[in-house]
Design an enzyme around this catalytic site. Structure first.
Site, PDB file in Angstrom:
ATOM      1  N   CYS A   8      36.395   2.700   9.607  1.00  0.00           N
ATOM      2  CA  CYS A   8      36.463   4.066   9.070  1.00  0.00           C
ATOM      3  C   CYS A   8      35.542   4.119   7.864  1.00  0.00           C
ATOM      4  O   CYS A   8      35.493   3.159   7.083  1.00  0.00           O
ATOM      5  CB  CYS A   8      37.906   4.383   8.669  1.00  0.00           C
ATOM      6  SG  CYS A   8      38.077   5.955   7.798  1.00  0.00           S
ATOM      7  N   CYS A  48      30.475   9.106  10.741  1.00  0.00           N
ATOM      8  CA  CYS A  48      31.930   9.197  10.899  1.00  0.00           C
ATOM      9  C   CYS A  48      32.366   8.428  12.153  1.00  0.00           C
ATOM     10  O   CYS A  48      31.895   8.707  13.261  1.00  0.00           O
ATOM     11  CB  CYS A  48      32.292  10.671  11.031  1.00  0.00           C
ATOM     12  SG  CYS A  48      34.024  10.992  11.301  1.00  0.00           S
ATOM     13  N   HIS A  99      35.756   5.435   5.092  1.00  0.00           N
ATOM     14  CA  HIS A  99      36.381   5.330   3.772  1.00  0.00           C
ATOM     15  C   HIS A  99      36.822   3.910   3.413  1.00  0.00           C
ATOM     16  O   HIS A  99      37.129   3.635   2.263  1.00  0.00           O
ATOM     17  CB  HIS A  99      37.627   6.223   3.725  1.00  0.00           C
ATOM     18  CG  HIS A  99      37.333   7.684   3.688  1.00  0.00           C
ATOM     19  ND1 HIS A  99      36.627   8.320   4.675  1.00  0.00           N
ATOM     20  CD2 HIS A  99      37.645   8.627   2.770  1.00  0.00           C
ATOM     21  CE1 HIS A  99      36.533   9.606   4.370  1.00  0.00           C
ATOM     22  NE2 HIS A  99      37.141   9.814   3.222  1.00  0.00           N
ATOM     23  N   ASP A 135      29.003  13.254   8.211  1.00  0.00           N
ATOM     24  CA  ASP A 135      30.351  12.682   8.173  1.00  0.00           C
ATOM     25  C   ASP A 135      31.345  13.827   8.011  1.00  0.00           C
ATOM     26  O   ASP A 135      30.969  14.942   7.627  1.00  0.00           O
ATOM     27  CB  ASP A 135      30.489  11.699   7.000  1.00  0.00           C
ATOM     28  CG  ASP A 135      31.877  11.070   6.954  1.00  0.00           C
ATOM     29  OD1 ASP A 135      32.396  10.697   8.023  1.00  0.00           O
ATOM     30  OD2 ASP A 135      32.467  10.973   5.865  1.00  0.00           O
TER      31      ASP A 135
HETATM   32  N1  DGL Z   1      35.079   9.859   8.456  1.00  0.00           N
HETATM   33  C1  DGL Z   1      36.305   9.494   9.140  1.00  0.00           C
HETATM   34  C2  DGL Z   1      36.067   8.223   9.968  1.00  0.00           C
HETATM   35  O1  DGL Z   1      35.200   7.434   9.682  1.00  0.00           O
HETATM   36  C3  DGL Z   1      37.460   9.284   8.185  1.00  0.00           C
HETATM   37  C4  DGL Z   1      37.952  10.525   7.496  1.00  0.00           C
HETATM   38  C5  DGL Z   1      38.536  11.549   8.447  1.00  0.00           C
HETATM   39  O2  DGL Z   1      39.621  11.334   9.013  1.00  0.00           O
HETATM   40  O3  DGL Z   1      37.883  12.575   8.597  1.00  0.00           O
HETATM   41  O4  DGL Z   1      36.775   8.001  10.913  1.00  0.00           O
END
Ligand code: DGL
Length: 265
Positions: free
Chosen positions: A189, A77, A191, A14
């Site tokens: 996402c 990610c 997060h 990620d």
């Molecule tokens: N890991 C990213 C996603 O799932 C979110 C954080 C980022 O912008 O790097 O899109």
């Protein structure tokens, strides 16, 4: 895959610590497997970067995991999946490489009775229209998508509730569909699963809320040759910020993180 390869860990990559929400689901579904997680915390966020840059960063991170020995890779990610998945599959073949967009779209499509889905994601994921394509292919008729970058920042601060979070989530949800109804919200996402209860509270019981973590874990489990060894281990690698990774990462993973190795890509 021979037996010793089956005992290799599964790699999880990620841009930072949000992918620990996916690791949490993977461990729940495959408790006997070992995992090696790499968060590219030095380069986070990926969500505001160009597709070319995300592809370059993702390629370096995955090369590092491959050099350590993994039996398959999960690109946890969403932004990296949206921008780099085909290149990663091609570059690291025959390593099985799984993204999170298709499983997320599958979860949303299953949940949506009215076939209208709203997606909160990063700018990069929305720009690449990866969820649009995946949802429309599954028979969803209308897709609304909105970048929600402030939510990445709030989650990185370990803030998932309170007035400020509620205000920001409410603002993003208000503008997501131009007032048109939707019956499913997809948290697109890594997060955003931490904001599930605030979203549920604001949207009410008529809207289903889904993310890709468990559908990804189920899809990976279905095609992963089982590990024969009894010692399941989890190792954490990051490109910066050991203490921060331990502190905030525990909140995403749902359990304390003791050791984090800092690596230079
Ligand atoms: N890991 C990213 C996603 O799932 C979110 C954080 C980022 O912008 O790097 O899109």
């Amino acid at each position: 895959m021979n037996p010793s390869q089956a005992d290799l860990p599964i790699g999880v990559f990620d841009s930072g610590i949000g992918g620990l929400t996916v690791l949490r689901a993977l461990r729940a579904v495959m408790p006997h497997e070992s995992f090696i997680y790499l968060g590219d915390t030095a380069r986070l966020p990926y969500g505001t970067k160009s597709a070319e840059t995300v592809r370059r960063y993702a390629g370096k991170a995955v090369s590092h995991l491959v050099a350590r020995g993994i039996k398959s890779l999960i690109v946890a990610c969403n932004t990296a999946t949206a921008s780099a998945l085909p290149q990663l599959i091609e570059a690291f073949a025959p390593l099985p490489v799984h993204g999170v967009i298709d499983p997320g779209a599958q979860a949303a499509s299953r949940a949506s009775t009215e076939r209208v889905v709203a997606v909160l994601a990063t700018e990069g994921t929305v720009r690449e229209r990866a969820y649009h394509r995946a949802l429309l292919q599954r028979g969803v008729q209308r897709v609304f998508a909105r970048p929600a970058p402030l939510l990445v920042t709030l989650a990185e601060e370990g803030r998932a509730e309170g007035d400020l979070v509620r205000h920001v989530v409410s603002d993003y949800l208000d503008g997501i569909s131009g007032g048109l109804p939707f019956d499913t919200l997809l948290l697109g996402c890594t997060h955003f699963p931490v904001f599930r209860s605030v979203c549920a509270d604001l949207l009410g019981s008529g809207v289903q809320i889904v993310d890709s973590a468990f559908t990804t874990a189920a899809a990976v489990a279905a095609c992963t040759p089982a590990c024969q060894s009894r010692r399941a281990e989890v190792r954490f690698l990051a490109t910066d910020g050991r203490e921060r990774f331990r502190r905030v990462g525990g909140f995403f993973l749902g359990e304390p993180i003791n050791d984090v190795e800092i690596v230079d890509l």
